[in-house]
Design an enzyme around this catalytic site. Structure first.
Site, short mmCIF file in Angstrom:
data_model
loop_
_atom_site.label_atom_id
_atom_site.label_comp_id
_atom_site.label_asym_id
_atom_site.label_seq_id
_atom_site.Cartn_x
_atom_site.Cartn_y
_atom_site.Cartn_z
N CYS A 82 -17.71 -30.09 -34.75
CA CYS A 82 -17.32 -29.65 -36.10
C CYS A 82 -15.79 -29.49 -36.20
CB CYS A 82 -18.09 -28.37 -36.44
SG CYS A 82 -17.96 -27.95 -38.18
N HIS A 169 -23.87 -29.56 -35.38
CA HIS A 169 -23.88 -28.56 -34.30
C HIS A 169 -25.00 -28.84 -33.30
CE1 HIS A 169 -20.82 -25.74 -35.77
NE2 HIS A 169 -21.14 -26.27 -36.94
N GLU A 171 -25.51 -27.40 -30.58
CA GLU A 171 -25.92 -26.18 -29.86
C GLU A 171 -27.01 -25.39 -30.57
OE1 GLU A 171 -23.23 -26.75 -31.52
OE2 GLU A 171 -22.26 -24.96 -32.35
N SER A 222 -28.44 3.14 -13.85
CA SER A 222 -28.83 3.76 -15.12
C SER A 222 -30.33 3.65 -15.33
CB SER A 222 -28.11 3.06 -16.26
OG SER A 222 -28.67 1.77 -16.45
N GLY A 223 -30.97 2.81 -14.52
CA GLY A 223 -32.39 2.55 -14.76
C GLY A 223 -32.57 1.26 -15.55
N GLY A 224 -31.48 0.72 -16.09
CA GLY A 224 -31.56 -0.54 -16.84
C GLY A 224 -31.49 -1.74 -15.90
N ASP A 226 -29.35 -4.37 -15.83
CA ASP A 226 -28.05 -4.82 -15.34
C ASP A 226 -27.60 -4.04 -14.10
OD1 ASP A 226 -28.26 -6.35 -17.58
OD2 ASP A 226 -26.72 -5.31 -18.73
N SER A 227 -27.60 -2.71 -14.22
CA SER A 227 -27.10 -1.93 -13.08
C SER A 227 -28.02 -2.04 -11.88
CB SER A 227 -26.87 -0.46 -13.48
OG SER A 227 -28.09 0.18 -13.75
N THR A 228 -29.32 -2.20 -12.13
CA THR A 228 -30.25 -2.34 -11.00
C THR A 228 -30.02 -3.66 -10.27
OG1 THR A 228 -31.83 -1.05 -12.27
CG2 THR A 228 -32.68 -2.21 -10.35
#
Ligand code: XMP
Length: 511
Positions: A82, A169, A171, A222-224, A226-228
């Site tokens: 584009c 586009h 994508e 944190s229990g989430g 990502d951090s785990t």
């Protein structure tokens, strides 16, 4: 030899991240630089190919972002999408036509000339358009490759220099041949499909060992997800030199502490300290009504508790964080100025204060890729697909002042909602679903007696990014089950209501 990756230059399109994800889905690593990246930054990226994104701007606008000459000097294949196509055409001597209206939506693409870009793809296909300007005359050396009913130059290319541009586009999902076209581009650029989560884990473990050596690392769990994932990766890389701290703030859901401690830490042999700081958090929150004040108190208290625990460890060299790619990419405004990088993952100035360097092994990953890594590392499926849960936890789901008793009531009601969502299959169909405890009392009748108890609201929303959301059309029978179970099983609740507000103008959380 350039690196086996694609550099995407972001001119401010809403869907630039989507380009990066599609390239990665095709197995090639990609990264994004803002339009105002310097020539040195572009050369430093050392990509095997470049994609130029779209933009809400017009090439003719004053101050509109321009094509850095460094892109063409790399001598690698370039695909302009584009606005990117228009920049490429303009830079190489083509002619653009400005139109007053934006063409938006589906169009029928006809491939008019053979090219490696369209190899193996159908000769006609539905594509998605969103543009104002268009290319009127291709630059010297370029061939028109495809057209639509509305525009003559829907795609062009110079096979000898491997420079291509498409007006539509590729994508977005609505472009039927999008994934095929991007694959063809990666193939003609000679890029290898070596990006997958198994190879990511392997490379990351090696580079973590390299970066950290025998340094000491601290990580806030944190229990989430990502951090785990960060903790499990680091644990594999450096083992006992990793110290994980999980702060129980008293605002977590039912079973959450046990999930992290017993199911994850024990299973993965994490060196974990669980700090029960619930008393401190709840005493500071006592009587506080304002949601933003609650958030601030929780944030500050977390840092204090974390710091105190960290101090007990003696010297710590690194702080590990679950920063992911969308937090790192600078959002670019159409006319080039940058917006500050999000910093919400930073544990409030701790790294400088405690003289620690940051370790962010997920910096390159999109959320779905983090989930892929979690699966690769053997984290439980149920955990990987957890719905988002806010940092301030249940404190912003008990409306008004929070105390232990109200939190316990909410925890029980919420556990019923979570369980019912999971067993019914709705859990994975919606973005988030949870209970909210309202601090008002209403009259009910139970058995022979009158009751005067609290109200629980159920919130369930559909969303793709939490920026906007619509309330989930959960079946009446399902809602009825939730209501009956909550009123029967949770002491202190005699009424359940369902939230039918969308975002905007409401928000997902009630506070
Ligand atoms: P809202 O309520 O703003 O929520 O529509 C959008 C998304 O963000 C989550 N949320 C938070 N996450 N700290 C967090 O880490 C917070 O203070 C916070 N407030 C809202 C919310 O759960 C939803 O996914």
């Amino acid at each position: 030899m350039p690196q086996n990756k694609v550099l995407i230059i972001d001119y401010g399109s809403q869907v630039t991240q989507l380009i990066a994800r599609r390239v990665r889905e095709a197995g090639v690593y990609s990264e994004i630089l803002p339009a105002r990246a310097t020539a040195a930054e572009i050369r430093g990226a050392d990509p095997g190919a470049v994609i130029l994104s779209g933009s809400p701007a017009s090439v003719a606008d004053e101050g509109a972002p321009t094509l850095s000459p460094a892109v063409l000097e790399l001598g690698v294949p370039v695909l302009g999408i584009c606005y990117g196509l228009q920049l490429l055409a303009q830079a190489l001597g083509g002619r653009l036509a400005r139109s007053a209206d934006r063409e938006y939506g589906p169009a029928r693409l006809e491939v008019t000339n053979p090219s490696p870009l369209f190899e193996g793809l159908p000769a006609t296909a539905r594509v998605w358009m969103s543009h104002g300007d268009r290319v009127d005359q291709p630059p010297p050396g370029f061939t028109v490759l495809a057209a639509t009913g509305d525009i003559q130059v829907a795609a062009l290319g110079d096979d000898s220099r491997r420079l291509y541009g498409v007006q539509f586009h590729p994508e977005v999902h609505h472009t039927e041949i999008g994934a095929g076209l991007l694959k063809n581009f990666l193939k003609l650029a000679g890029l290898q499909a070596d990006w997958n989560m198994a190879s990511f884990v392997e490379r990351t473990l090696a580079s973590l060992k390299d970066q950290i050596g025998d340094g000491q690392v601290i990580c806030a769990l944190s229990g989430g997800v990502d951090s785990t994932v960060v903790a499990v990766l680091l644990n594999k890389a450096i083992g006992h030199n990793l110290h994980c701290i999980f702060v129980d703030n008293g605002l977590l859901r039912q079973g959450e502490v046990a999930e992290v401690r017993d199911n994850i830490a024990r299973h993965h042999h994490l060196n974990l300290t669980v700090v029960d700081a619930s008393e401190l958090f709840l005493s500071r929150l006592a009587g506080v009504e304002d949601p933003e004040k609650k958030r601030k108190i929780i944030g500050h208290t977390f840092i204090q508790v974390f710091e105190e625990e960290a101090a007990k460890l003696g010297r710590v060299d690194f702080l590990a964080q679950g920063t992911i790619y969308p937090d790192v990419i600078e959002s670019v405004s159409p006319l080039g100025s940058s917006v500050t990088i999000k910093s919400h993952h930073n544990v409030g100035g701790l790294p400088e204060k405690m003289n620690m360097a940051l370790v962010e092994p997920l910096r390159e990953l999109f959320k779905d890729e983090v989930r892929g890594v979690a699966a690769e590392l053997g984290l439980p499926e149920e955990f990987i697909w957890r719905q988002p849960f806010p940092g301030p936890g249940l404190a912003i789901r008990v409306i008004g002042p929070v105390d232990r008793a109200m939190l316990e009531t909410l925890r029980r009601a919420d556990a019923i909602v979570q369980e019912a969502l999971k067993t019914s299959g709705w859990y994975t169909k919606i973005w988030q679903g949870f209970a909210v405890l309202l601090p008002l009392k209403t009259v009910g009748v139970m058995g022979d007696g009158r009751t005067y108890e609290n109200v629980v609201a159920i919130r369930a929303v559909n969303s793709v990014d939490a920026m906007t959301a619509d309330w989930s059309r959960l079946p009446y029978d399902f809602l009825e089950t939730l209501s009956r179970r909550i009123i029967n099983e949770v002491k202190g609740v005699n009424r359940v209501v369902y939230d039918i507000s969308s975002k905007p103008p409401s928000t997902i959380e009630w506070e």
